[in-house]
Design a protein around this motif. Structure first.
Motif, short mmCIF file in Angstrom:
data_model
loop_
_atom_site.label_atom_id
_atom_site.label_comp_id
_atom_site.label_asym_id
_atom_site.label_seq_id
_atom_site.Cartn_x
_atom_site.Cartn_y
_atom_site.Cartn_z
N LYS A 1 0.85 -1.19 0.00
CA LYS A 1 0.00 0.00 0.00
C LYS A 1 0.89 1.24 0.00
O LYS A 1 1.93 1.24 0.64
CB LYS A 1 -0.85 0.04 1.27
CG LYS A 1 -1.78 -1.13 1.44
CD LYS A 1 -2.59 -0.96 2.72
CE LYS A 1 -3.51 -2.14 2.97
NZ LYS A 1 -2.78 -3.34 3.44
N THR A 2 0.46 2.29 -0.70
CA THR A 2 1.25 3.53 -0.69
C THR A 2 0.44 4.72 -0.19
O THR A 2 0.92 5.84 -0.17
CB THR A 2 1.80 3.87 -2.09
OG1 THR A 2 0.70 3.85 -3.00
CG2 THR A 2 2.85 2.86 -2.53
N ASP A 3 -0.82 4.44 0.21
CA ASP A 3 -1.65 5.51 0.77
C ASP A 3 -1.31 5.60 2.27
O ASP A 3 -1.44 4.59 2.99
CB ASP A 3 -3.13 5.16 0.56
CG ASP A 3 -4.05 6.18 1.19
OD1 ASP A 3 -3.95 7.35 0.81
OD2 ASP A 3 -4.84 5.79 2.07
N ILE A 4 -0.85 6.78 2.72
CA ILE A 4 -0.33 6.86 4.10
C ILE A 4 -1.39 6.50 5.15
O ILE A 4 -1.10 5.75 6.08
CB ILE A 4 0.34 8.24 4.35
CG1 ILE A 4 1.58 8.36 3.45
CG2 ILE A 4 0.74 8.40 5.82
CD1 ILE A 4 2.27 9.71 3.49
N PRO A 5 -2.66 6.98 5.04
CA PRO A 5 -3.68 6.54 6.01
C PRO A 5 -3.89 5.01 6.01
O PRO A 5 -4.03 4.40 7.07
CB PRO A 5 -4.95 7.27 5.55
CG PRO A 5 -4.44 8.49 4.86
CD PRO A 5 -3.17 8.06 4.18
N GLU A 6 -3.84 4.39 4.83
CA GLU A 6 -4.00 2.92 4.77
C GLU A 6 -2.81 2.22 5.41
O GLU A 6 -2.95 1.20 6.09
CB GLU A 6 -4.16 2.46 3.32
CG GLU A 6 -5.56 2.63 2.78
CD GLU A 6 -5.66 2.18 1.33
OE1 GLU A 6 -4.93 1.26 0.93
OE2 GLU A 6 -6.46 2.79 0.59
N MET A 7 -1.62 2.76 5.15
CA MET A 7 -0.41 2.17 5.75
C MET A 7 -0.48 2.28 7.28
O MET A 7 -0.13 1.35 8.01
CB MET A 7 0.85 2.90 5.24
CG MET A 7 1.11 2.68 3.77
SD MET A 7 2.28 3.91 3.12
CE MET A 7 3.81 3.33 3.83
N THR A 8 -0.96 3.44 7.75
CA THR A 8 -1.07 3.65 9.19
C THR A 8 -2.07 2.67 9.80
O THR A 8 -1.85 2.12 10.87
CB THR A 8 -1.49 5.11 9.48
OG1 THR A 8 -0.55 5.98 8.83
CG2 THR A 8 -1.50 5.41 10.96
N ARG A 9 -3.19 2.42 9.10
CA ARG A 9 -4.18 1.48 9.62
C ARG A 9 -3.61 0.07 9.69
O ARG A 9 -3.84 -0.66 10.66
CB ARG A 9 -5.47 1.49 8.79
CG ARG A 9 -6.52 0.53 9.37
CD ARG A 9 -7.87 0.61 8.72
NE ARG A 9 -8.83 1.51 9.33
CZ ARG A 9 -9.61 1.21 10.38
NH1 ARG A 9 -9.51 0.05 11.00
NH2 ARG A 9 -10.48 2.08 10.83
N GLU A 10 -2.84 -0.28 8.68
CA GLU A 10 -2.24 -1.63 8.68
C GLU A 10 -1.34 -1.80 9.90
O GLU A 10 -1.41 -2.82 10.60
CB GLU A 10 -1.45 -1.82 7.38
CG GLU A 10 -0.91 -3.23 7.22
CD GLU A 10 -0.23 -3.42 5.87
OE1 GLU A 10 -0.91 -3.22 4.84
OE2 GLU A 10 0.96 -3.75 5.85
N ALA A 11 -0.51 -0.77 10.17
CA ALA A 11 0.37 -0.85 11.34
C ALA A 11 -0.45 -0.87 12.63
O ALA A 11 -0.13 -1.58 13.59
CB ALA A 11 1.34 0.33 11.35
N ARG A 12 -1.54 -0.08 12.66
CA ARG A 12 -2.41 -0.05 13.84
C ARG A 12 -2.93 -1.44 14.17
O ARG A 12 -2.93 -1.87 15.32
CB ARG A 12 -3.57 0.91 13.57
CG ARG A 12 -4.65 0.92 14.65
CD ARG A 12 -5.87 1.73 14.17
NE ARG A 12 -7.01 1.55 15.06
CZ ARG A 12 -7.47 2.50 15.89
NH1 ARG A 12 -6.92 3.67 15.93
NH2 ARG A 12 -8.51 2.27 16.67
N GLU A 13 -3.36 -2.15 13.11
CA GLU A 13 -3.94 -3.47 13.35
C GLU A 13 -2.90 -4.47 13.86
O GLU A 13 -3.16 -5.26 14.75
CB GLU A 13 -4.63 -3.98 12.07
CG GLU A 13 -5.99 -3.30 11.91
CD GLU A 13 -6.59 -3.41 10.51
OE1 GLU A 13 -6.02 -4.14 9.67
OE2 GLU A 13 -7.62 -2.74 10.27
N VAL A 14 -1.70 -4.40 13.28
CA VAL A 14 -0.63 -5.28 13.73
C VAL A 14 -0.29 -4.97 15.19
O VAL A 14 -0.16 -5.87 16.03
CB VAL A 14 0.64 -5.11 12.85
CG1 VAL A 14 1.81 -5.88 13.44
CG2 VAL A 14 0.35 -5.56 11.43
#
Lengths: 218, 473
Positions: free
Chosen positions: B181-194
């Motif tokens: 993913k290269t969309d910063i909000p989507e990347m942030t959500r992915e890290a949030r879930e992990v």
């Protein structure tokens, strides 16, 4: 306590030239500073605290609603949830479980929050106009997780509890609790991060949305 | 953390040649500076006086340092009275030992961490791993570095300022094994879930401490992401690792320091979360840690008290000095080779790790005083850098060639006739090199110096010659 305590404090005392002669005077000055709680320079208080709180909260990406009396809160919450297409289901702090949530069509459980809770509803000990900040204090009836784990945090703020600055809020906490609660959390808008290319993203580890309902009546 | 500061020159050259890094640094450069300036302008528009605040901050920190022993004892007594355990560590190694022991005592398998620069000083993550305890960094920036094979941070508040979104996207795809993913909000959500999984399953939370409040025995944490709240609310054990200099007297003093710190660091008026944490959970509380420990670390701090570097202990780790430093802006944080980069790092690294380990850092400054002007507690950073340079000369730490060259110059300068002859020769040589132009493009004796700039050519004769000529008239 361990050996290094004496070593480190000894090193400090040696560097500072602490002696039996100067210790009592310095100790008295320390006690005096603790008793004085003197405040440092700060901006003059806003004239209209509620308006200032509202403007600064919105600048932090919170949303703010106002209702006349506490009994209006459940309906305002229901309207907010409906507007954002969020299921009318929430965890709330035990402190506010007595409101007529069912009458507004919201299913509310009063407890600490868990991972899958999507909406958390809290009260607020004091709010701060200078920065648009909520001050939440933990106690058995106000667990910390309710404002932290859910994606949406709704806070109910009584207008008279909005103070000019953090200094007034500390004075209020001393008067109310005597000793500081385990956790005092100052919350200023939804959680955010700017770590990737200094681009601000809302919803880092805490809520994506913070909605404040100001209750005008005392 | 391993010290690589002795290789500053070669590391800085490599960073200058790194096209990707230069691009990322240019992109970040103005953002911190602009946000701080705007925040201070807003504060003044609100009727505040930021300069008065800086003066008050400096005074407060000085007062604490002057009686640091007494303030630490107050803090310890009040923290202990609320059920926390206060431990002391003379250095990083002892801090690691103490924290590993705490983890073992409570059967901890996984510890979530909120950002702590002191834990980088101590190499805490490596110590926990060696003891079979999994440390998980939860500040998004620190997490990115940890999953990138424990890369060191390049900034004290924006640890991945040197990385582009594309680099982080590659890293996430590789480590999370999910579509890139290269969309910063989507990347942030992915890290949030992990990271959410880690928050909920950790047995211990480790945080730094922005301030220790003596009055109440509390630690104050300032974060935006909420990870500081997570690691101090969910696990059953909370360990604070912080420096002995972080103590302040009262809650009112905390309010002052927050007004200074936050505007100087991120240019916000207030961070999203300021948590003031005191003691353990009460019997009827529904959440909060059952055990709370403070590990107060010296690691070179006490030795600076009441000496010529005392002012450095006022530092509240905001990062404004590096954000405004032309050297930092050009080479980034990694070249400095230890935990703290920029002007504050160039002072702290030689003091904490040994002068001989960081010979070049006190020279990695133009002494332009941008850092001194923005420092929220008015640390005279250029002055401290100059004092370090003097120490190097006093203790003969400068390279032999430089020492001999200075000795030779001193010998010539003490002989006026020889000096006059030397300068006459030098001026003519430089005029010849310039070939009639105002500047010299390549200086024969120091080609490196003219690689990025021109050397101004002397105009006419030497001062002495011109003076003598005027007197004759």
């Amino acid at each position: 306590m361990n050996d290094s305590r004496d070593l480190i404090l000894g090193r400090i005392r040696e560097r500072l030239g602490r002696s039996a002669a100067n210790a009592p005077t310095a100790g008295a000055a320390v006690d005096a500073a603790l008793a004085a709680h003197s405040a440092s320079p700060r901006p003059p208080p806003d004239v209209d605290l509620v308006a200032a709180f509202r403007t600064r909260s919105e600048a932090l990406s919170s949303t703010v609603d106002e209702v006349a009396v506490l009994a209006d809160v459940p309906r305002a919450v229901a309207a907010y949830l409906a507007e954002h297409k969020i299921d009318p289901r929430a965890v709330c702090v035990p402190e506010i479980k007595g409101l007529d949530w069912r009458g507004a069509g919201i299913e509310v459980e009063a407890r600490a929050a868990v991972d899958h809770d999507l909406v958390g509803i809290t009260g607020c000990f004091r709010a701060i106009a200078e920065t648009g900040t909520l001050m939440l204090c933990t106690a058995p009836a106000t667990p910390a997780t309710v404002s932290l784990l859910p994606e949406t945090h709704i806070a109910v703020v009584a207008a008279p509890t909005i103070l000019a600055s953090m200094e007034e809020a500390w004075a209020a906490a001393r008067a109310e609790f005597g000793q500081l609660p385990r956790a005092v959390n100052f919350i200023s808008g939804p959680s955010r991060t700017g770590d990737i290319e200094q681009t601000i993203v809302l919803g880092a580890h805490g809520p994506y949305r913070v909605h404040v309902i100001v209750v005008r009546a005392a | 953390m391993e010290i690589k500061s002795m290789h500053f020159k070669s590391r800085a050259s490599a960073k200058l040649a790194d096209v990707g890094l230069q691009h990322n640094l240019k992109k970040a450069k103005g953002k911190f500076v602009d946000k701080r300036r705007d925040a201070i302008a807003d504060f003044c528009a609100q009727g505040g006086d930021f300069e008065a605040l800086r003066e008050a901050g400096k005074d407060l920190r000085n007062r604490v340092l002057a009686d640091l022993d007494l303030w630490l004892e107050k803090f310890e007594a009040n923290a202990t009275a609320r059920g926390a355990t206060v431990l002391w560590a003379k250095d990083g190694a002892e801090a690691c030992r103490l924290i590993v022991d705490i983890a073992r005592k409570h059967g901890v398998k996984k510890a979530t961490k909120s950002k702590s620069m002191l834990s980088e000083e101590a190499g805490l993550n490596q110590a926990l791993e060696a003891a079979g305890i999994q440390p998980v960094e939860t500040d998004l920036g620190e997490y990115i570095l940890q999953i990138n094979d424990n890369e060191p941070p390049s900034h004290i508040i924006a640890p991945v300022v040197h990385k582009s979104k594309e680099e982080i996207a590659d890293l996430f795809a590789r480590v999370h094994k999910k579509p890139r993913k290269t969309d910063i909000p989507e990347m942030t959500r992915e890290a949030r879930e992990v990271l959410r999984e880690h928050f909920l399953s950790a047995d211990m939370g480790i945080s730094g401490g922005n301030f220790l409040v003596a009055e109440t025995g509390s630690v104050a944490l300032v974060t935006n992401e909420g990870n500081g709240r997570m690691v101090t609310t969910v696990p059953k054990v909370h360990v604070v690792i912080t420096g002995i200099e972080k103590v302040i007297p009262t809650l009112e003093d905390l309010s002052l320091m927050l007004r200074l710190l936050i505007r100087s660091a991120t240019g916000q008026h207030i961070s999203n979360y300021v948590s003031v944490l005191t003691g353990t959970k009460g019997a009827a509380d529904l959440d909060g840690p059952e055990h709370m420990y403070f590990v107060l670390v010296d690691n070179g701090r006490a030795n600076l008290l009441a000496g010529e570097f005392n002012a450095m202990l006022r530092c509240i780790r905001c990062g404004a000095c590096m954000n405004h430093c032309p050297v930092y802006q050009t080479i980034g944080g990694h070249a400095y080779g230890w935990v703290y980069p920029g002007p504050m790092g160039s002072v702290l690294t030689p003091l904490y790790t040994g002068m001989e380990n960081a010979l070049e850092l006190p020279h990695a400054a133009t002494l332009c005083n941008q850092c001194g002007v923005v420092c929220p507690v008015k640390i005279p950073l250029p002055e401290l850098l100059r004092t370090l340079r003097e120490k190097q000369v006093e203790t003969n730490l400068q390279p032999l060639g430089e020492r001999l060259a200075l000795k030779a110059w001193a010998w010539v300068a003490a002989r006026p006739a020889l000096y006059a002859l030397g300068t006459r020769f030098a001026v003519r040589y430089l005029n010849w090199l310039a070939g009639g132009r105002a500047s010299i493009q390549v200086l024969g004796a120091a080609p490196g110096w003219t690689a990025g700039r021109d050397f101004p050519a002397p105009q006419g004769k030497t001062f002495r010659e011109m003076y003598a000529a005027r007197k004759r008239k």
